[in-house]
Design an enzyme around this catalytic site. Sequence first.
Site, short mmCIF file in Angstrom:
data_model
loop_
_atom_site.label_atom_id
_atom_site.label_comp_id
_atom_site.label_asym_id
_atom_site.label_seq_id
_atom_site.Cartn_x
_atom_site.Cartn_y
_atom_site.Cartn_z
N HIS A 108 112.45 54.38 -21.29
CA HIS A 108 111.59 54.86 -20.19
C HIS A 108 110.34 55.52 -20.80
O HIS A 108 109.21 55.19 -20.44
CB HIS A 108 112.39 55.83 -19.34
CG HIS A 108 111.64 56.44 -18.20
ND1 HIS A 108 111.23 55.71 -17.12
CD2 HIS A 108 111.21 57.71 -18.00
CE1 HIS A 108 110.59 56.53 -16.28
NE2 HIS A 108 110.56 57.74 -16.79
N HIS A 150 116.83 61.39 -10.45
CA HIS A 150 116.31 60.89 -9.16
C HIS A 150 117.43 60.35 -8.28
O HIS A 150 118.43 59.82 -8.79
CB HIS A 150 115.30 59.75 -9.37
CG HIS A 150 114.00 60.19 -9.96
ND1 HIS A 150 112.93 60.59 -9.22
CD2 HIS A 150 113.60 60.29 -11.26
CE1 HIS A 150 111.92 60.91 -10.01
NE2 HIS A 150 112.30 60.73 -11.26
N ASP A 200 106.78 64.99 -13.24
CA ASP A 200 107.81 65.39 -12.26
C ASP A 200 109.02 66.02 -12.94
O ASP A 200 109.95 66.48 -12.27
CB ASP A 200 108.23 64.20 -11.37
CG ASP A 200 108.82 63.03 -12.14
OD1 ASP A 200 108.24 62.62 -13.17
OD2 ASP A 200 109.88 62.52 -11.71
N HIS A 201 109.00 66.11 -14.27
CA HIS A 201 110.10 66.73 -15.02
C HIS A 201 109.66 68.02 -15.74
O HIS A 201 110.50 68.83 -16.10
CB HIS A 201 110.68 65.73 -16.04
CG HIS A 201 111.22 64.50 -15.37
ND1 HIS A 201 112.57 64.24 -15.29
CD2 HIS A 201 110.60 63.49 -14.72
CE1 HIS A 201 112.74 63.11 -14.61
NE2 HIS A 201 111.56 62.63 -14.26
#
Length: 251
Positions: free
Chosen positions: A114, A169, A60-61
Amino acid sequence: MNPRLHISPIPAFQDNYIWAIHDDRHAAVVDPGDAVAVLDFLQQHQLTLTAILITHHHHDHVGGIAALLAHGAVPVYGPALEPIPHLSHPLREGQHIHLEALDADFQILDLPGHTLGHIAYYGINSAFCGDTLFGCGCGRLFEGTAAQMLNSLSKLARLPAATAVYCAHEYTLSNITFALTLEPDNLALQQRHTRDSDLRAHQQPTLPSTIAIELASNPFLRCHLPKLQHVFNTDNTLATFTAMRLLKDNF
Ligand code: ZN
Ligand code: FE
């Protein structure tokens, strides 16, 4: 610093923000997971893309990189330690980058937790911190340890209080709901709840926040406080952080 610089959110997927750093002619984008959203934004504002900045390897990045490059070659900055498609400028802590078309400088911070190679871009009084620090929360520990994440969050916490925090996000409201279960009497947190609920009710982003706001209300930056350690029956910052992250995973 370029006085004509703006930073605009490009919403993507369910809750991602692709941040565009731009003046009235050029733009750099941070974590373009979706090329279509970026191309629409560039066209709408008549901007030329001049750089892509990546914080970590999650789809998603990085998912939009290839399609953006198909419209014109630009440098792709990103973490040296992760597999980033089309990466042209591998970066590690201590390095600086200069985006010439925008006259903007950024320092690189390593933020493992993360993911193991996750980096942030700190410059123009702003931190682009990907999925490490969120509004009133922090990223999940997919690859790193709690100790690594705590250390990474501490690095961000030591930035100047006025630093604007650009997370990848829009998770702020659910993070605030969780934080209120830990610190129901925190006035800064209560005020943030009121303000950010109002913003979301009007479809506005709750971001950027600031380091000052996060220090006052984000429980993951407050694990050194006896009052939060007490909630988890410990007198230790890391044990508090570890238990808090685990509780949030199942919240
Ligand atoms: Zn991620
Ligand atoms: Fe993400």
